[in-house]
Design an enzyme around this catalytic site. Structure first.
Site, PDB file in Angstrom:
ATOM      1  N   ASP A   1       0.813  -1.212   0.000  1.00 35.06           N
ATOM      2  CA  ASP A   1       0.000   0.000   0.000  1.00 35.06           C
ATOM      3  C   ASP A   1       0.848   1.265   0.000  1.00 35.06           C
ATOM      4  OD1 ASP A   1      -2.194   1.663   0.150  1.00 35.06           O
ATOM      5  OD2 ASP A   1      -2.383   1.472   2.316  1.00 35.06           O
TER       6      ASP A   1
ATOM      7  N   ASP B   1      -2.543   5.911  -5.756  1.00 35.01           N
ATOM      8  CA  ASP B   1      -2.840   5.038  -4.616  1.00 35.01           C
ATOM      9  C   ASP B   1      -3.010   3.586  -5.050  1.00 35.01           C
ATOM     10  OD1 ASP B   1      -3.723   3.846  -2.307  1.00 35.01           O
ATOM     11  OD2 ASP B   1      -5.622   4.941  -2.221  1.00 35.01           O
TER      12      ASP B   1
END
Ligand SMILES: *[C@@H]1O[C@H](CO)[C@@H](O)[C@H](O)[C@H]1NC(C)=O
Ligand SMILES: *[C@@H]1O[C@H](CO)[C@@H](O)[C@H](O)[C@H]1NC(C)=O
Ligand SMILES: *[C@@H]1O[C@H](CO)[C@@H](O)[C@H](O)[C@H]1NC(C)=O
Ligand SMILES: *[C@@H]1O[C@H](CO)[C@@H](O)[C@H](O)[C@H]1NC(C)=O
Ligand SMILES: *[C@@H]1O[C@H](CO)[C@@H](O)[C@H](O)[C@H]1NC(C)=O
Ligand SMILES: *[C@@H]1O[C@H](CO)[C@@H](O)[C@H](O)[C@H]1NC(C)=O
Length: 475
Positions: free
Chosen positions: A84, A279
């Site tokens: 992430d 992201d």
């Protein structure tokens, strides 16, 4: 001695090229294969992510996307960790957490940690706490232990242990250290998370890494700490500034200046300044509402407000053409077929959704439906992003080190006059797109549109939009 500026520049650039092009026999770069999992409901996944009130909102009980294998402890306890870029802590569930003790071995896929089973475990503090807006999340201790991944051993790496948790997935957050949970919740000093620790230990030259997610139809990609794999992209990398929020570099936000279709620059909008967050933990991309309205019109997509999803005819996946994203002159083309996600195959007839949603009040997000088409170097040391068009399905590799100092990314050129500030929030560009269905105001580069949710002292929490997808009517 006569020495023209041009010659000097050429000499400098060839010197630079000589330095940066020479691949070492054993480049100081750590490669790690990552794998994609099938996500049955990517929109629900993103909805949870977007509802949280900090940037540490990657917790969820759903299947997450790209992950890598790693281990913690002595002897090794193995994990499958979700990669992430939108958060900054490595954390894993404790074996004895209530969640993992429940039946069904639900933490089994991702793995659990037992401090008592590791001779190299060291307690740090009890300030690990990541949480959702609705109060669920994970909390427990920070500890250090030996971390192994990609053939590399990192001793005394700090990570979080979720003794109380509502997420079954361990997460490897690799963002800015200022975004760590301990900084946000306890006001602690940032610690060296994985990419920074690799620099501290001298394993890589500088805090920078490259992410290659590959094709929608391929199941693996790779992350490369401290290096660039020049076989994984076309052309040269081009470098853009990251946009700070309230003067702080905290998230991977850059300026999207134009959007076009089928290689017609700016046919949807141009000369704009839309702050977008890169992201990897977001399945879809989320763009300003008026842009999305225009695109849905073009793709004949039907928005289902109750699902927060737009359905498209699955034959769109066979259509040629591209959606072209312009960043101060750097173009990344996303093939239309990369935007069509097949869901719900279980009921016989496949249902297709388009991988684009409305950002609502939130910052725009370029998630995996965009990122798969780009090779992205995240240079945290210099607060820069380098981009190039991906080379889908490349099987060869040519790994080169990223050097410390400025301009250390091999095969990368700085973009002159790139937009370096933007209003992070609700800026909507003026659409000149084919449908002409949407108005929308000009974006501005003032702080006027800054979102109001500045809960943390460091981070504006730009990812948050209060109930962005939920109750999204009248879209
Ligand atoms: C992770 O490990 C599992 C089990 O050994 C293996 O099947 C999988 O391919 C590995 N994934 C990656 C990305 O290395
Ligand atoms: C480790 O073992 C001790 C003693 O049995 C126990 O009190 C403690 O809760 C255990 N710690 C963890 C992290 O499991
Ligand atoms: C973690 O943070 C949340 C939200 O700030 C808070 O409600 C909760 O009590 C905290 N948990 C612990 C164990 O401190
Ligand atoms: C990449 O490989 C996958 C799986 O083999 C294939 O379905 C896909 O069409 C390939 N993509 C490109 C752009 O060649
Ligand atoms: C883009 O190109 C594709 C394939 O050539 C075509 O089917 C589609 O209609 C074009 N879209 C627009 C908006 O021009
Ligand atoms: C689009 O812009 C890029 C870079 O600014 C340029 O190289 C390209 O030629 C332009 N394409 C068209 C169709 O105008």
């Amino acid at each position: 001695m006569k020495f023209s500026a041009l010659v000097a520049a050429q000499l400098l650039s060839s010197l630079a090229a000589a330095v940066h092009l020479a691949p070492r026999k054993n480049p100081r770069a750590i490669g790690l294969d990552i794998q994609r999992r099938y996500v049955p409901d990517p929109v629900a996944h993103d909805r949870l992510r977007k509802r949280a009130d900090t940037v540490q909102q990657t917790l969820d009980n759903l299947e997450t996307l790209y992950y890598a294998n790693a281990s913690l402890g002595t002897p090794a306890q193995t994990f499958r960790l979700h990669i992430d870029t939108g958060s900054s802590d490595l954390w894993v569930n404790a074996k004895n957490s209530q969640l993992c003790q429940q039946g069904g071995n639900q933490c089994g896929d991702s793995g659990t940690y037992n401090a008592n089973d590791s001779s190299t475990y060291e307690y740090v503090n009890d300030e690990f706490n990541i949480s959702y807006a609705d109060g669920t999340g994970a909390s427990g201790d920070y500890a250090t232990d030996t971390f192994r991944f990609g053939g590399q051993t990192v001793k005394e790496l700090q990570f979080g242990i979720g003794y109380t948790s509502s997420s079954t997935e361990g997460i490897l957050g690799i963002g800015y250290t200022i975004n760590e949970a301990g900084v946000n919740y306890a006001g602690s000093k940032p610690y060296s998370n994985l990419p920074q620790k690799l620099v501290d230990d001298g394993t890589i030259n500088t805090n920078a890494y490259s992410l290659w997610l590959n094709d929608l139809d391929a199941s693996t990609g790779s992350i490369l700490f401290g290096g660039v794999d020049t076989d994984k992209f076309h052309g040269e990398l081009q470098t853009l500034p990251i946009i700070p929020e309230s003067g702080v570099y905290a998230e991977f936000i850059i300026s999207l200046t134009g959007l076009g279709m089928n290689n017609t620059n700016g046919s949807i909008f141009s000369n704009e300044n839309v702050a977008v967050l890169l992201d990897s933990g977001s399945s879809l991309m989320y763009l300003p509402n008026n842009v999305v309205r225009s695109l849905y019109h073009t793709f004949d997509a039907t928005y289902d407000a109750s699902q927060g999803t737009a359905l498209v005819d699955c034959s769109l996946a066979e259509q040629g053409g591209s959606l072209d994203f312009d960043f101060s002159g750097v173009t990344i083309s996303v093939p239309i077929n990369e935007l069509v996600i097949v869901t719900d195959v279980s009921r016989g007839q496949p249902v297709c959704i388009i991988g684009i949603g409305p950002a609502g009040d939130s910052v725009s997000i370029l998630g995996d439906t965009f990122l798969r088409s780009a090779y992205v170097v995240y240079d945290l040391a210099n607060n820069e992003i380098s981009l190039a068009q991906t080379n889908f399905n490349s099987t060869s590799e040519n790994i080169q080190e990223i050097q410390s100092g400025s301009a250390g990314v091999p095969h990368a050129t700085g973009v002159a006059d790139a937009v370096s500030t933007a209003a992070v929030g609700t800026a909507a560009p003026r659409i000149n797109g084919p449908s002409g269905t949407a108005g929308g105001s000009m974006s501005t580069s003032t702080a006027g549109a800054m979102p109001a949710f500045t809960a943390s002292p460091w981070v504006s929490g730009a990812v948050v939009g209060a109930g962005v997808m939920l109750g999204f009517n009248g879209f």
